[in-house]
Design a protein around this motif. Structure first.
Motif, PDB file in Angstrom:
ATOM      1  N   GLY A 285       0.825  -1.195   0.000  1.00  0.00           N
ATOM      2  CA  GLY A 285       0.000   0.000   0.000  1.00  0.00           C
ATOM      3  C   GLY A 285       0.860   1.245   0.000  1.00  0.00           C
ATOM      4  N   LYS A 286       0.381   2.286  -0.658  1.00  0.00           N
ATOM      5  CA  LYS A 286       1.142   3.525  -0.735  1.00  0.00           C
ATOM      6  C   LYS A 286       1.067   4.293   0.579  1.00  0.00           C
ATOM      7  N   GLU A 287       2.149   5.004   0.889  1.00  0.00           N
ATOM      8  CA  GLU A 287       2.155   5.875   2.047  1.00  0.00           C
ATOM      9  C   GLU A 287       1.518   7.205   1.652  1.00  0.00           C
ATOM     10  N   LYS A 288       0.569   7.658   2.428  1.00  0.00           N
ATOM     11  CA  LYS A 288      -0.151   8.904   2.131  1.00  0.00           C
ATOM     12  C   LYS A 288      -0.077   9.828   3.332  1.00  0.00           C
ATOM     13  N   ARG A 289      -0.057  11.139   3.041  1.00  0.00           N
ATOM     14  CA  ARG A 289      -0.031  12.141   4.106  1.00  0.00           C
ATOM     15  C   ARG A 289      -1.352  12.891   4.149  1.00  0.00           C
ATOM     16  N   PHE A 290      -1.822  13.128   5.347  1.00  0.00           N
ATOM     17  CA  PHE A 290      -3.005  13.957   5.564  1.00  0.00           C
ATOM     18  C   PHE A 290      -2.556  15.085   6.488  1.00  0.00           C
ATOM     19  N   GLY A 291      -2.092  16.193   5.881  1.00  0.00           N
ATOM     20  CA  GLY A 291      -1.529  17.265   6.695  1.00  0.00           C
ATOM     21  C   GLY A 291      -0.233  16.784   7.322  1.00  0.00           C
ATOM     22  N   ARG A 292      -0.159  16.794   8.653  1.00  0.00           N
ATOM     23  CA  ARG A 292       1.059  16.326   9.306  1.00  0.00           C
ATOM     24  C   ARG A 292       0.985  14.854   9.699  1.00  0.00           C
ATOM     25  N   PHE A 293      -0.138  14.196   9.401  1.00  0.00           N
ATOM     26  CA  PHE A 293      -0.302  12.796   9.760  1.00  0.00           C
ATOM     27  C   PHE A 293       0.063  11.908   8.571  1.00  0.00           C
ATOM     28  N   ILE A 294       0.787  10.863   8.826  1.00  0.00           N
ATOM     29  CA  ILE A 294       1.182   9.925   7.772  1.00  0.00           C
ATOM     30  C   ILE A 294       0.408   8.628   7.973  1.00  0.00           C
ATOM     31  N   GLY A 295      -0.196   8.177   6.895  1.00  0.00           N
ATOM     32  CA  GLY A 295      -0.930   6.917   6.940  1.00  0.00           C
ATOM     33  C   GLY A 295      -0.481   6.025   5.797  1.00  0.00           C
ATOM     34  N   ARG A 296      -0.992   4.817   5.772  1.00  0.00           N
ATOM     35  CA  ARG A 296      -0.638   3.885   4.708  1.00  0.00           C
ATOM     36  C   ARG A 296      -1.891   3.185   4.229  1.00  0.00           C
ATOM     37  N   ARG A 297      -2.009   3.088   2.892  1.00  0.00           N
ATOM     38  CA  ARG A 297      -3.116   2.349   2.318  1.00  0.00           C
ATOM     39  C   ARG A 297      -2.879   0.863   2.518  1.00  0.00           C
ATOM     40  N   ARG A 298      -3.947   0.104   2.459  1.00  0.00           N
ATOM     41  CA  ARG A 298      -3.867  -1.331   2.662  1.00  0.00           C
ATOM     42  C   ARG A 298      -3.174  -2.000   1.476  1.00  0.00           C
ATOM     43  N   GLY A 299      -2.316  -2.982   1.756  1.00  0.00           N
ATOM     44  CA  GLY A 299      -1.675  -3.763   0.702  1.00  0.00           C
ATOM     45  C   GLY A 299      -2.672  -4.764   0.125  1.00  0.00           C
ATOM     46  N   TRP A 300      -2.358  -5.304  -1.072  1.00  0.00           N
ATOM     47  CA  TRP A 300      -3.253  -6.267  -1.711  1.00  0.00           C
ATOM     48  C   TRP A 300      -2.452  -7.241  -2.553  1.00  0.00           C
ATOM     49  N   LYS A 301      -3.085  -8.281  -2.996  1.00  0.00           N
ATOM     50  CA  LYS A 301      -2.420  -9.320  -3.776  1.00  0.00           C
ATOM     51  C   LYS A 301      -3.029  -9.368  -5.167  1.00  0.00           C
TER      52      LYS A 301
END
Length: 108
Positions: A74-90
């Motif tokens: 999953g790609k790493e995404k930023r929401f302002g100063r917060f960093i999140g990650r999208r779910r991986g998949w197969k």
């Protein structure tokens, strides 16, 4: 799946209907389909190659030659100063036997 091969496991039809989530329709997937006679599917994260093969053969009534799988991070995404990650998949690259094809453009 051939009945003569003792190494082939039997899977329930109900389980096989849940293994394939969606076909991957993109420029790269179209190029691979044309050049290598492969179809790309998004599959469940815990799906195995024999399960994917059985599911494709059951749902599309085609013969599968081989299956390759890839785990997509999953790609790493930023929401302002917060960093999140999208779910991986197969995803699964399904090679069809000569003369076989799956056409997703046909209306049912």
């Amino acid at each position: 799946m051939s009945a003569a091969d003792p190494n082939v496991k039997k899977f329930s039809n109900e389980h096989l209907m849940k293994v394939l989530l969606a076909p991957v329709i993109s420029e790269k997937a179209t190029f691979i389909a044309d050049k290598h006679e492969q179809v790309i599917f998004r599959v469940q994260a815990d799906a195995t190659k024999p399960e994917i093969k059985a599911a494709v053969e059951l749902m599309f009534k085609v013969e599968v030659d081989s299956v390759q799988v890839a785990n997509v991070k999953g790609k790493e995404k930023r929401f302002g100063r917060f960093i999140g990650r999208r779910r991986g998949w197969k995803k699964a690259y399904v090679s069809l036997k000569a003369g076989q094809e799956i056409n997703f453009a046909v209306e049912v």
